[in-house]
Scaffold this active site. Sequence first.
Site, PDB file in Angstrom:
ATOM      1  CG  ASP A 144     -21.835  62.240  12.664  1.00 44.50           C
ATOM      2  OD1 ASP A 144     -21.739  61.918  13.861  1.00 44.50           O
ATOM      3  OD2 ASP A 144     -22.647  61.727  11.873  1.00 44.50           O
ATOM      4  CG  MET A 145     -14.801  65.756  10.964  1.00 42.66           C
ATOM      5  SD  MET A 145     -13.278  64.841  10.639  1.00 42.66           S
ATOM      6  CE  MET A 145     -12.480  64.983  12.217  1.00 42.66           C
TER       7      MET A 145
END
Length: 234
Positions: A102-103
């Site tokens: 994920d970011m």
Amino acid sequence: MRLDKFLSQQLGISRNLVGRELRAGLVTINDEIVKSGSYKILPEDEVAYDGNPLVQLTGPRYFMLNKPEGYVCSTDDPVNPTILYFIDEPVADKLHAAGRLDMDTTGLVLLTDDGQWSHRITSPRHHCEKTYLVTLELPLADNTAELFTAGVQLHGEKNLTKPALLEPVDETTVRLTISEGRYHQVKRMFAAVGNHVVALHRERIGNIFLDSDLEPGEYRALTQQEVDSVGSAR
């Protein structure tokens, strides 16, 4: 490989545009101008475009990146910065992440242009283990490790998670090893037992550990031993 195909890959332009660049005399091979796109490049040929050398790729490539927060693992995103920002390699856009983060998740990302190799990491059939350092909002409950070993019910899913190994580091920090890759799995596992993940950092994929010498945003090529380990990772 044909020269026009090679230039299209290297420059990221269509073969029609490649033809224009060739006709303009901007391409040299071994310091001689070549205007024919059908020219077959040999491994020992030195190809240059507008005086800049172009590197021939002789085989699949494998890298590890210490991903910082704030970047997506997609190779093309119209909104968010991608991990390719850090990769200074020819035709970097041909690389893909073998297992995304994920970011807001940091740590080990493997990049390659070898689809079969990355499939052995991402396919559920291969049960490739991944280890994360997890920072929690609340102190770890006493029975969490037992619950994770038995499998927990994620919201909106029918099957329990596969057995996971939880190792406490301190009151709010743990190492978690899982062998599957469901959507936001680590965060959802802790949500299922009433806790919240504050920070997530991947340390290991299969038998490949994040190099401690890599600062966030730095990368290196995998060793042959690391590449070969993926076929034997369980």
